[in-house]
Design a protein around this motif. Structure first.
Motif, PDB file in Angstrom:
ATOM      1  N   LEU A  26       0.253 -12.610 -39.088  1.00 49.84           N
ATOM      2  CA  LEU A  26      -0.893 -12.272 -38.251  1.00 49.84           C
ATOM      3  C   LEU A  26      -0.434 -11.927 -36.840  1.00 49.84           C
ATOM      4  O   LEU A  26      -0.855 -10.921 -36.267  1.00 49.84           O
TER       5      LEU A  26
ATOM      6  N   TYR B 192       0.487 -17.335 -40.472  1.00 51.08           N
ATOM      7  CA  TYR B 192       0.322 -17.117 -39.034  1.00 51.08           C
ATOM      8  C   TYR B 192       1.346 -16.139 -38.455  1.00 51.08           C
ATOM      9  O   TYR B 192       0.976 -15.256 -37.677  1.00 51.08           O
TER      10      TYR B 192
ATOM     11  N   SER C 196      -8.804 -12.635 -39.053  1.00 49.26           N
ATOM     12  CA  SER C 196      -7.552 -13.349 -38.826  1.00 49.26           C
ATOM     13  C   SER C 196      -7.437 -14.577 -39.724  1.00 49.26           C
ATOM     14  O   SER C 196      -6.338 -14.915 -40.177  1.00 49.26           O
TER      15      SER C 196
ATOM     16  N   GLY D 220      -0.677  -8.165 -35.469  1.00 50.73           N
ATOM     17  CA  GLY D 220      -1.564  -7.880 -34.339  1.00 50.73           C
ATOM     18  C   GLY D 220      -0.821  -7.224 -33.196  1.00 50.73           C
ATOM     19  O   GLY D 220      -1.338  -6.301 -32.555  1.00 50.73           O
TER      20      GLY D 220
END
Length: 159
Positions: free
Chosen positions: A137, A134, A125, A141
């Motif tokens: 990510l 971010y 990550s 995810g």
């Protein structure tokens, strides 16, 4: 990566600590309710719900305004809840699937595998955030976690 992201946007340790405390609470406190839901609605149904909760966590985190502690808290609460739903039902699915004679050994191996996957994901990550940010990510995810839904649907149809 949420505390790092929050720090980068001017939040202090108290705000990050609160968000992580909420996250950890959501990882463990719902366990009795999750077990009851799994008993009532079936492990596969609640496992699929974990994928949806994790997707929701990713969407909320990706869209969270950088100055909103509340948005990060909601995102991390959903992340913890999704993890809880998946862990409780996954454990139940495994214990139901293996013979009693090897159940403890198998569960121990699964626990180690979950820990290794978590550590690997944690390391990866940082790379994802460094390269893509971010929000990518978070949404990536969530989308990855959503893969549990077709898997549980296929498993339910085989029964």
């Amino acid at each position: 990566m949420t505390p790092v992201h929050m720090h980068d946007h001017g939040h202090g340790a108290a705000a990050s600590g609160l968000v992580i405390a909420i996250h950890i609470g959501a990882m463990y406190l719902p366990s009795p309710l999750t077990g009851w839901l799994a008993d009532r609605y079936g492990n596969l149904t609640i496992a699929a719900a974990s994928g949806l909760a994790l997707l929701a966590a990713g969407v909320v985190a990706a869209g969270a305004p950088d100055d909103s502690v509340a948005s990060f808290a909601v995102a991390l609460a959903l992340l913890g809840l999704g993890w809880n739903l998946g862990l409780v039902t996954g454990t139940a699915i495994i214990t139901d699937a293996v013979p009693l004679a090897t159940r403890a050994k198998t569960q121990g191996l699964v626990d180690v595998s979950v820990s290794i996957a978590g550590a690997t994901g944690g390391m990866a990550s940082g790379l994802v955030v460094a390269v893509a940010g971010y929000p990518l990510l978070a949404i990536g995810g969530g989308i990855l976690a959503l893969a549990i839904v077709p898997v549980t649907v296929a498993a339910a149809r085989r029964r």
